[in-house]
Write a protein that holds these residues in place. Structure first.
Motif, PDB file in Angstrom:
ATOM      1  N   ALA A  74      31.412  43.209  30.558  1.00 36.59           N
ATOM      2  CA  ALA A  74      32.578  42.449  31.019  1.00 36.59           C
ATOM      3  C   ALA A  74      32.898  41.318  30.054  1.00 36.59           C
ATOM      4  CB  ALA A  74      32.322  41.896  32.420  1.00 36.59           C
ATOM      5  N   ALA A  75      31.841  40.634  29.581  1.00 38.64           N
ATOM      6  CA  ALA A  75      32.064  39.537  28.656  1.00 38.64           C
ATOM      7  C   ALA A  75      32.405  40.051  27.271  1.00 38.64           C
ATOM      8  CB  ALA A  75      30.817  38.650  28.600  1.00 38.64           C
ATOM      9  N   TYR A 123      35.428  47.974  33.420  1.00 37.37           N
ATOM     10  CA  TYR A 123      35.111  49.245  32.787  1.00 37.37           C
ATOM     11  C   TYR A 123      35.810  49.300  31.436  1.00 37.37           C
ATOM     12  CZ  TYR A 123      35.331  54.161  31.571  1.00 37.37           C
ATOM     13  OH  TYR A 123      35.245  55.340  30.889  1.00 37.37           O
ATOM     14  N   HIS A 124      35.065  49.627  30.385  1.00 37.50           N
ATOM     15  CA  HIS A 124      35.637  49.763  29.049  1.00 37.50           C
ATOM     16  C   HIS A 124      35.895  51.234  28.782  1.00 37.50           C
ATOM     17  CE1 HIS A 124      36.686  48.707  24.992  1.00 37.50           C
ATOM     18  NE2 HIS A 124      35.807  49.566  24.509  1.00 37.50           N
ATOM     19  N   GLU A 125      37.125  51.553  28.539  1.00 35.80           N
ATOM     20  CA  GLU A 125      37.553  52.942  28.401  1.00 35.80           C
ATOM     21  C   GLU A 125      36.724  53.683  27.359  1.00 35.80           C
ATOM     22  OE1 GLU A 125      41.774  55.387  27.782  1.00 35.80           O
ATOM     23  OE2 GLU A 125      41.731  53.188  27.984  1.00 35.80           O
ATOM     24  N   ARG A 134      39.942  46.108  34.535  1.00 36.84           N
ATOM     25  CA  ARG A 134      39.359  45.127  35.442  1.00 36.84           C
ATOM     26  C   ARG A 134      40.027  45.268  36.796  1.00 36.84           C
ATOM     27  NH1 ARG A 134      40.939  42.752  30.822  1.00 36.84           N
ATOM     28  NH2 ARG A 134      39.309  42.113  29.362  1.00 36.84           N
ATOM     29  N   PHE A 135      39.228  45.421  37.833  1.00 42.22           N
ATOM     30  CA  PHE A 135      39.817  45.415  39.176  1.00 42.22           C
ATOM     31  C   PHE A 135      38.904  44.676  40.124  1.00 42.22           C
ATOM     32  CE2 PHE A 135      37.352  49.399  39.285  1.00 42.22           C
ATOM     33  CZ  PHE A 135      36.775  49.381  40.547  1.00 42.22           C
ATOM     34  N   VAL A 136      39.463  44.296  41.264  1.00 43.62           N
ATOM     35  CA  VAL A 136      38.733  43.535  42.273  1.00 43.62           C
ATOM     36  C   VAL A 136      38.761  44.292  43.583  1.00 43.62           C
ATOM     37  CG1 VAL A 136      38.693  41.410  43.649  1.00 43.62           C
ATOM     38  CG2 VAL A 136      39.165  41.296  41.195  1.00 43.62           C
ATOM     39  N   GLN A 137      37.602  44.375  44.235  1.00 46.84           N
ATOM     40  CA  GLN A 137      37.525  44.909  45.592  1.00 46.84           C
ATOM     41  C   GLN A 137      37.367  43.746  46.563  1.00 46.84           C
ATOM     42  OE1 GLN A 137      33.980  47.124  46.538  1.00 46.84           O
ATOM     43  NE2 GLN A 137      34.726  47.779  48.545  1.00 46.84           N
ATOM     44  N   VAL A 138      38.220  43.735  47.578  1.00 43.88           N
ATOM     45  CA  VAL A 138      38.113  42.774  48.667  1.00 43.88           C
ATOM     46  C   VAL A 138      38.101  43.584  49.952  1.00 43.88           C
ATOM     47  CG1 VAL A 138      40.612  42.429  48.826  1.00 43.88           C
ATOM     48  CG2 VAL A 138      39.067  40.632  49.620  1.00 43.88           C
ATOM     49  N   SER A 139      37.439  43.108  50.998  1.00 41.81           N
ATOM     50  CA  SER A 139      37.297  43.956  52.175  1.00 41.81           C
ATOM     51  C   SER A 139      37.170  43.146  53.454  1.00 41.81           C
ATOM     52  CB  SER A 139      36.064  44.855  52.012  1.00 41.81           C
ATOM     53  OG  SER A 139      36.132  45.974  52.882  1.00 41.81           O
TER      54      SER A 139
END
Length: 328
Positions: free
Chosen positions: A61-62, A313-315, A72-77
């Protein structure tokens, strides 16, 4: 407004739409350690998912922060807008805090996924409130799947009226981005069978995956876990094995769910399951209480149990970096 929904050439089209314990093994310990400040990096080596903890600049990520090929995505629940009780007297405020946390991340996520129980009682006003709140997330697209609290009394009709345009069946869909194939599934409409997907949706998945190459990373979103986390409480999906068997040919599969209001990770071969925490209130750990009822924490400790999940995730790398962000 953010876009909800996506697009796929596999088994149906979804177009853009508007929404605005002791005795752990070392690997288990490493995986759990990643929940507290590090990132759990899931790498596929020789067809096996390997977990390791990365910190700061050691993480993909860094290392790829400015790379346009990085997803980059975010999961919220489990925001449970409409809940009233001592476990959280201000679920709107804590969801706003979660959205603020998303907006203060170092990078703008490509999308945000809410994995269900957007509302507590499925009222049109609650769905409208969640829709408006999600529109404040600084992201290009917002996706959602329903929880059982999003289908109270109407089999999910009000949910689909707000969030289901251009999805298939009872609201399932798929999309592709950055070389990753995503499935968004609905397993909350037949709770007498615990979590349940149903024949129509399983057929959709079969047709959808038929056109996806085996070296494509696959991410599956659902509300209820696709593995048997604790069936006694409904923390399981009775017919998920049919889908899991279809996923075994892929080199890297990550299943992200909500529902259980706590972090839990399980790896089976090429498939890793991550349960997310909540923005509303904690639930007890499996088997530690008679039922999964909202837990009241000591004053000032609630936000320690709430949070969001950021994923990078890096393609082309076949690696996912999963990091938990607490609201405290």
């Amino acid at each position: 407004m953010n876009g909800h929904g996506g697009h796929s050439g596999h088994g149906g089209q979804v177009q853009e739409q508007g929404v605005g314990e002791h005795g752990m093994t070392r690997r288990q310990l490493m995986r759990h350690a990643g929940w507290f400040g590090g990132a759990v990096v899931l790498s596929v080596v020789g067809g096996e998912v390997i977990s390791q903890v990365a910190h700061g600049h050691d993480s993909p990520a860094a290392a790829t922060a400015d790379d346009p090929h990085t997803l980059r995505f975010v999961q919220v629940s489990d925001s449970h807008i409409g809940f009233q009780g001592p476990a959280n007297t201000d679920v709107v405020g804590s969801f706003e805090h979660a959205l603020g946390t998303i907006n203060s991340l170092g990078n703008r996520p490509d999308f945000v996924m809410h994995t269900g129980d957007l509302t507590h009682l499925s009222t049109p006003a609650q769905f409208d409130q969640v829709k408006q709140m999600l529109s404040t997330a600084r992201t290009d697209r917002v996706f959602v799947v329903p929880g059982e609290h999003d289908s109270v009394g109407d089999g999910g009709k009000a949910y689909r009226q707000t969030f289901g345009a251009n999805t298939s069946g009872d609201g399932w869909y798929s999309f592709d981005t950055h070389g990753v194939h995503f499935l968004a599934l609905v397993n909350t409409l037949s709770l007498e069978k615990l979590g349940h997907l149903g024949t129509e949706q399983i057929d959709f998945v079969r047709k959808d995956l038929a056109a996806v190459k085996s070296d494509t990373p696959v991410v599956v979103f659902s509300h209820i876990p696709l593995f048997a986390m604790y069936p006694k409480w409904g923390w399981s999906t009775d017919d998920a094995l049919q889908v899991i068997n279809m996923l075994r040919r892929f080199s890297s599969v990550t299943c992200l769910n909500g529902h259980v209001h706590q972090l839990f990770t399980k790896t089976e071969g090429n498939i890793t399951f991550h349960s997310a925490t909540t923005t509303a209130y904690p639930l007890p750990r499996p088997g530690t209480a008679p039922a999964p009822t909202p837990q009241v924490l000591p004053a000032g400790r609630l936000k320690d149990a709430l949070g969001i999940r950021s994923v990078t995730y890096h393609e082309g790398d076949h690696a996912l970096a999963v990091k938990e962000e607490r609201l405290a």
